[in-house]
Design a protein around this motif. Structure first.
Motif, PDB file in Angstrom:
ATOM      1  N   TYR A  70      10.762   8.659  10.658  1.00  0.00           N
ATOM      2  CA  TYR A  70      11.930   8.927  11.486  1.00  0.00           C
ATOM      3  C   TYR A  70      13.239   8.466  10.865  1.00  0.00           C
ATOM      4  N   GLU A  71      13.208   7.365  10.148  1.00  0.00           N
ATOM      5  CA  GLU A  71      14.456   6.773   9.669  1.00  0.00           C
ATOM      6  C   GLU A  71      14.839   7.208   8.256  1.00  0.00           C
ATOM      7  N   LYS A  72      13.837   7.542   7.441  1.00  0.00           N
ATOM      8  CA  LYS A  72      14.114   7.874   6.044  1.00  0.00           C
ATOM      9  C   LYS A  72      13.698   9.293   5.668  1.00  0.00           C
ATOM     10  N   GLY A  73      13.150  10.022   6.630  1.00  0.00           N
ATOM     11  CA  GLY A  73      12.710  11.380   6.346  1.00  0.00           C
ATOM     12  C   GLY A  73      11.482  11.454   5.470  1.00  0.00           C
ATOM     13  N   ALA A  74      10.704  10.386   5.433  1.00  0.00           N
ATOM     14  CA  ALA A  74       9.510  10.352   4.591  1.00  0.00           C
ATOM     15  C   ALA A  74       8.450  11.300   5.141  1.00  0.00           C
ATOM     16  N   ASP A  75       7.704  11.900   4.231  1.00  0.00           N
ATOM     17  CA  ASP A  75       6.597  12.763   4.634  1.00  0.00           C
ATOM     18  C   ASP A  75       5.391  11.926   5.048  1.00  0.00           C
ATOM     19  N   LEU A  76       4.591  12.490   5.937  1.00  0.00           N
ATOM     20  CA  LEU A  76       3.320  11.888   6.320  1.00  0.00           C
ATOM     21  C   LEU A  76       2.190  12.751   5.778  1.00  0.00           C
ATOM     22  N   PRO A  77       1.054  12.152   5.450  1.00  0.00           N
ATOM     23  CA  PRO A  77      -0.087  12.969   5.034  1.00  0.00           C
ATOM     24  C   PRO A  77      -0.406  14.017   6.098  1.00  0.00           C
ATOM     25  N   GLU A  78      -0.802  15.207   5.658  1.00  0.00           N
ATOM     26  CA  GLU A  78      -1.093  16.286   6.620  1.00  0.00           C
ATOM     27  C   GLU A  78      -2.154  15.845   7.620  1.00  0.00           C
ATOM     28  N   LYS A  79      -3.165  15.183   7.125  1.00  0.00           N
ATOM     29  CA  LYS A  79      -4.211  14.663   8.005  1.00  0.00           C
ATOM     30  C   LYS A  79      -3.962  13.174   8.212  1.00  0.00           C
ATOM     31  N   SER A  80      -3.233  12.848   9.263  1.00  0.00           N
ATOM     32  CA  SER A  80      -2.928  11.446   9.549  1.00  0.00           C
ATOM     33  C   SER A  80      -2.936  11.229  11.049  1.00  0.00           C
ATOM     34  N   VAL A  81      -3.262  10.011  11.435  1.00  0.00           N
ATOM     35  CA  VAL A  81      -3.341   9.666  12.844  1.00  0.00           C
ATOM     36  C   VAL A  81      -3.024   8.179  12.992  1.00  0.00           C
TER      37      VAL A  81
END
Length: 252
Positions: A70-81
């Protein structure tokens, strides 16, 4: 891009649990209540759910990764929880923690500081006993702890909570005390999932930056940070139902 959050509370082996009646809680604070059986998970179901996440290559998120999203625009792994566990019941230490550790998973425990006991009690499957501080601290290699109030996790018969009844100054002080103990003081979960718009405003004024509800759904960049969604993993949740929850919205 989006992410899912799962919410757990209590665990039992199927033969040790009467699912026909709520489970009385046992906490250090002078407060009596009962946990609905829908908020329990059978150990064999939890094992199957975690095995599914491991087999399918899911990444278990940290709160810092959520903040960076949210704060840095970092990507998350497609499969993450994000795996969350509310109230720090003993069964989390007894049943969930060893499984999470075996799989190398990360999880979050929302802690009611005033509920933690000073001395460890014997496990009793007929009651929902909250951990001691020592039990909770033994799980630090898997769990990070976040804010669930110090003494304001109580509800009234009219459907409101002690958090809502407290003055703003009382709320700030309570959250600060819990915040000094937990790892991530500015991340919060609403007691019983109960809140209104004024509670969101008061949390912001109290220094809380992220708050999790019990409203189901995926979280996107547009989701309000003080109204993040969580899906409750309910008693007897089948693996097909579990798949539906964790796969929902993953392509967004």
């Amino acid at each position: 891009m989006s992410f899912n959050v799962l919410m757990y509370h209590e665990f039992r082996e199927s033969g040790d649990f009467d699912s026909t009646k709520p489970s009385s809680i046992s906490v250090a604070q002078q407060y009596q209540d009962a946990l609905p059986t829908v908020l329990f998970s059978y150990l064999e179901n939890f094992k199957a759910q975690m095995d599914y996440l491991k087999t399918e290559g899911y990444h278990t998120l940290t709160l810092q990764e959520i903040k960076d999203f949210y704060e840095k625009g970092a990507d998350l792994p497609e499969k993450s929880v994000l795996l969350t566990f509310d109230d720090a019941f003993q069964s989390v230490h007894k049943y969930a923690y060893p499984i999470l550790k075996e799989y190398g998973f990360h999880a979050v425990c929302f802690v009611v500081l005033g509920w933690l006991s000073q001395e460890t009690q014997s496990f009793d499957p007929n009651r929902s006993i909250v951990m001691s501080q020592q039990e909770l601290e033994k799980m630090q290699d898997v769990f990070e702890c976040a804010n669930h109030t110090t003494y304001l996790h109580m509800r009234y018969t009219n459907g409101t909570t002690e958090m809502q009844a407290a003055s703003l100054e009382e709320l700030k002080k309570d959250l600060m005390i819990c915040g000094e103990y937990v790892d991530v003081p500015d991340v919060f979960a609403y007691p019983f999932g109960i809140y209104q718009s004024n509670d969101v405003k008061r949390l912001a004024e109290s220094g809380i930056r992220y708050a999790f509800t019990t409203l189901p759904g995926v979280n996107t960049k547009e989701t309000p940070l003080l109204e993040l969604h969580r899906d409750t993993v309910t008693l007897n949740c089948t693996i097909e139902e579990f798949k539906t929850i964790v796969e929902r919205g993953k392509d967004k």
